[in-house]
Design a protein around this motif. Structure first.
Motif, PDB file in Angstrom:
ATOM      1  N   ALA A 110     -18.614 -11.268 -15.582  1.00 49.60           N
ATOM      2  CA  ALA A 110     -17.731 -12.256 -15.143  1.00 49.60           C
ATOM      3  C   ALA A 110     -17.010 -12.366 -14.186  1.00 49.60           C
ATOM      4  O   ALA A 110     -15.772 -12.882 -14.653  1.00 49.60           O
ATOM      5  N   PHE A 111     -17.970 -12.975 -13.736  1.00 50.74           N
ATOM      6  CA  PHE A 111     -17.067 -13.413 -11.785  1.00 50.74           C
ATOM      7  C   PHE A 111     -16.394 -15.100 -12.259  1.00 50.74           C
ATOM      8  O   PHE A 111     -17.418 -15.567 -11.948  1.00 50.74           O
ATOM      9  N   ASP A 112     -15.883 -15.315 -12.717  1.00 50.65           N
ATOM     10  CA  ASP A 112     -14.952 -16.605 -13.471  1.00 50.65           C
ATOM     11  C   ASP A 112     -14.152 -16.685 -12.622  1.00 50.65           C
ATOM     12  O   ASP A 112     -12.977 -16.162 -11.591  1.00 50.65           O
ATOM     13  N   VAL A 113     -12.693 -18.096 -12.609  1.00 46.20           N
ATOM     14  CA  VAL A 113     -12.152 -18.754 -11.846  1.00 46.20           C
ATOM     15  C   VAL A 113     -10.731 -17.551 -12.333  1.00 46.20           C
ATOM     16  O   VAL A 113     -10.692 -17.167 -11.571  1.00 46.20           O
ATOM     17  N   THR A 114     -11.102 -16.988 -13.418  1.00 51.52           N
ATOM     18  CA  THR A 114      -9.896 -16.089 -13.685  1.00 51.52           C
ATOM     19  C   THR A 114     -10.096 -15.155 -12.962  1.00 51.52           C
ATOM     20  O   THR A 114      -9.482 -13.757 -12.503  1.00 51.52           O
ATOM     21  N   PHE A 115     -11.769 -13.957 -13.036  1.00 53.57           N
ATOM     22  CA  PHE A 115     -11.514 -13.052 -11.938  1.00 53.57           C
ATOM     23  C   PHE A 115     -11.194 -13.844 -10.537  1.00 53.57           C
ATOM     24  O   PHE A 115     -10.619 -12.880 -10.518  1.00 53.57           O
ATOM     25  N   TYR A 116     -11.942 -14.645 -10.227  1.00 50.83           N
ATOM     26  CA  TYR A 116     -11.214 -14.711  -8.473  1.00 50.83           C
ATOM     27  C   TYR A 116      -9.878 -14.661  -8.587  1.00 50.83           C
ATOM     28  O   TYR A 116      -8.929 -15.074  -7.396  1.00 50.83           O
ATOM     29  N   ALA A 117      -9.319 -15.570  -8.978  1.00 51.35           N
ATOM     30  CA  ALA A 117      -7.511 -15.678  -9.195  1.00 51.35           C
ATOM     31  C   ALA A 117      -8.041 -14.255  -9.135  1.00 51.35           C
ATOM     32  O   ALA A 117      -6.028 -13.966  -8.782  1.00 51.35           O
ATOM     33  N   VAL A 118      -7.494 -13.556 -10.260  1.00 50.08           N
ATOM     34  CA  VAL A 118      -6.859 -12.200 -10.501  1.00 50.08           C
ATOM     35  C   VAL A 118      -6.728 -11.601  -8.698  1.00 50.08           C
ATOM     36  O   VAL A 118      -6.201 -10.347  -8.580  1.00 50.08           O
ATOM     37  N   GLN A 119      -8.421 -11.562  -8.187  1.00 47.47           N
ATOM     38  CA  GLN A 119      -8.994 -11.079  -7.190  1.00 47.47           C
ATOM     39  C   GLN A 119      -7.718 -11.316  -6.316  1.00 47.47           C
ATOM     40  O   GLN A 119      -7.282 -10.420  -5.420  1.00 47.47           O
ATOM     41  N   ALA A 120      -7.289 -12.543  -5.821  1.00 49.64           N
ATOM     42  CA  ALA A 120      -6.782 -12.927  -5.041  1.00 49.64           C
ATOM     43  C   ALA A 120      -5.281 -12.763  -4.816  1.00 49.64           C
ATOM     44  O   ALA A 120      -4.725 -12.234  -4.162  1.00 49.64           O
ATOM     45  N   ILE A 121      -4.849 -12.592  -6.528  1.00 54.87           N
ATOM     46  CA  ILE A 121      -2.642 -12.015  -6.505  1.00 54.87           C
ATOM     47  C   ILE A 121      -3.311 -10.250  -6.355  1.00 54.87           C
ATOM     48  O   ILE A 121      -2.432  -9.781  -4.972  1.00 54.87           O
ATOM     49  N   GLU A 122      -4.007  -9.727  -6.221  1.00 53.86           N
ATOM     50  CA  GLU A 122      -4.511  -8.105  -6.103  1.00 53.86           C
ATOM     51  C   GLU A 122      -4.608  -7.835  -5.005  1.00 53.86           C
ATOM     52  O   GLU A 122      -3.849  -7.564  -4.213  1.00 53.86           O
ATOM     53  N   LEU A 123      -5.380  -9.610  -3.995  1.00 50.49           N
ATOM     54  CA  LEU A 123      -5.534  -8.599  -2.411  1.00 50.49           C
ATOM     55  C   LEU A 123      -4.020  -9.314  -2.024  1.00 50.49           C
ATOM     56  O   LEU A 123      -3.681  -8.334  -0.871  1.00 50.49           O
ATOM     57  N   VAL A 124      -3.635 -10.248  -1.997  1.00 49.96           N
ATOM     58  CA  VAL A 124      -2.775 -10.590  -1.181  1.00 49.96           C
ATOM     59  C   VAL A 124      -0.943  -9.033  -1.723  1.00 49.96           C
ATOM     60  O   VAL A 124      -0.644  -8.629  -1.044  1.00 49.96           O
ATOM     61  N   ALA A 125      -1.565  -9.010  -2.676  1.00 50.18           N
ATOM     62  CA  ALA A 125      -0.509  -7.905  -3.766  1.00 50.18           C
ATOM     63  C   ALA A 125      -0.368  -6.648  -2.880  1.00 50.18           C
ATOM     64  O   ALA A 125       0.543  -5.634  -2.542  1.00 50.18           O
ATOM     65  N   GLY A 126      -1.998  -6.460  -3.162  1.00 46.06           N
ATOM     66  CA  GLY A 126      -2.397  -4.942  -1.631  1.00 46.06           C
ATOM     67  C   GLY A 126      -2.046  -4.695  -0.593  1.00 46.06           C
ATOM     68  O   GLY A 126      -0.991  -3.704   0.403  1.00 46.06           O
ATOM     69  N   ALA A 127      -2.435  -6.485   0.372  1.00 48.22           N
ATOM     70  CA  ALA A 127      -1.933  -6.463   1.316  1.00 48.22           C
ATOM     71  C   ALA A 127      -0.303  -6.330   1.957  1.00 48.22           C
ATOM     72  O   ALA A 127       0.760  -5.564   2.318  1.00 48.22           O
ATOM     73  N   VAL A 128       1.122  -6.951   0.809  1.00 47.21           N
ATOM     74  CA  VAL A 128       1.769  -6.636   0.724  1.00 47.21           C
ATOM     75  C   VAL A 128       2.840  -4.757   0.859  1.00 47.21           C
ATOM     76  O   VAL A 128       3.407  -4.204   1.292  1.00 47.21           O
ATOM     77  N   ASN A 129       1.826  -4.430   0.080  1.00 47.45           N
ATOM     78  CA  ASN A 129       1.869  -2.897   0.253  1.00 47.45           C
ATOM     79  C   ASN A 129       1.414  -2.025   0.874  1.00 47.45           C
ATOM     80  O   ASN A 129       1.973  -1.164   0.848  1.00 47.45           O
ATOM     81  N   ILE A 130       0.368  -2.438   1.597  1.00 45.93           N
ATOM     82  CA  ILE A 130      -0.067  -1.788   2.725  1.00 45.93           C
ATOM     83  C   ILE A 130       1.066  -1.686   3.829  1.00 45.93           C
ATOM     84  O   ILE A 130       1.480  -1.013   4.374  1.00 45.93           O
ATOM     85  N   ALA A 131       1.614  -3.161   3.941  1.00 46.04           N
ATOM     86  CA  ALA A 131       2.672  -3.055   4.909  1.00 46.04           C
ATOM     87  C   ALA A 131       3.850  -2.895   4.996  1.00 46.04           C
ATOM     88  O   ALA A 131       4.588  -1.995   5.777  1.00 46.04           O
ATOM     89  N   LEU A 132       4.338  -3.166   3.462  1.00 40.22           N
ATOM     90  CA  LEU A 132       6.066  -2.164   3.356  1.00 40.22           C
ATOM     91  C   LEU A 132       5.305  -0.850   3.405  1.00 40.22           C
ATOM     92  O   LEU A 132       6.357  -0.107   3.318  1.00 40.22           O
ATOM     93  N   LEU A 133       4.720   0.350   3.165  1.00 43.95           N
ATOM     94  CA  LEU A 133       4.079   1.319   3.135  1.00 43.95           C
ATOM     95  C   LEU A 133       4.088   1.961   4.396  1.00 43.95           C
ATOM     96  O   LEU A 133       4.546   3.137   5.398  1.00 43.95           O
ATOM     97  N   GLY A 134       3.270   0.901   5.223  1.00 42.30           N
ATOM     98  CA  GLY A 134       3.563   1.188   7.105  1.00 42.30           C
ATOM     99  C   GLY A 134       4.620   1.135   7.383  1.00 42.30           C
ATOM    100  O   GLY A 134       4.521   2.049   8.724  1.00 42.30           O
TER     101      GLY A 134
END
Length: 152
Positions: A110-134
């Motif tokens: 199910a590679f739909d709009v919901t998948f890619y919206a959640v994926q975008a949120i996950e990538l931004v949140a992951g980048a923030v956590n990488i920065a904070l942990l760094g």
């Protein structure tokens, strides 16, 4: 014991999140749909490593900071302590649920709009956590003298 465990657990947590993030970006940009499915279904298994690493890093860091009274590093200790609730909240409230939703949707194809919206949120949140942990790692290295303080 916390003195030895803390940097290992912190580095392991940072590298794990960085691996998740990089694998996601590479599979999305360069790989076929089967690569995305594989990455998205493997990431939840990586939580078995990540969550204990974060718990050990947080707990050992808290234990190490209790006995610390040197003014020279108190600012770094305070900064690390202030970042940890954000790191934990982003992980528990955004990254874990997102990786589980994405794993289910990827397995179902199910590679739909919901998948890619959640994926975008996950990538931004992951980048923030990488920065904070760094930043926490940088401060820890400065506190131990393994990294020189930035000159004025």
């Amino acid at each position: 014991m916390p003195k030895a465990l803390h940097p290992i657990a912190g580095a392991l947590a940072l590298l794990t999140i960085l691996t998740f993030w990089t694998a996601t970006v590479l599979s999305e940009l360069l790989g076929p749909a089967t690569a995305v499915v594989t990455v998205k279904t493997l990431i939840p298994w990586g939580l078995i490593l990540l969550i204990p690493a974060l718990m050990v890093a947080g707990g050992s860091g808290f234990a190490l900071s209790k006995g610390e009274s040197a003014q020279s590093i108190q600012g770094a200790v305070d900064a690390k302590r202030k970042r940890m609730p954000f790191i934990a909240a982003i992980g528990l409230l955004v990254l874990v649920p997102a990786c589980l939703v994405l794993a289910v949707k990827a397995r179902a194809g199910a590679f739909d709009v919901t998948f890619y919206a959640v994926q975008a949120i996950e990538l931004v949140a992951g980048a923030v956590n990488i920065a904070l942990l760094g930043l926490n790692m940088r401060d820890g290295l400065r506190m131990t003298g393994r990294l020189r303080p930035r000159s004025a």
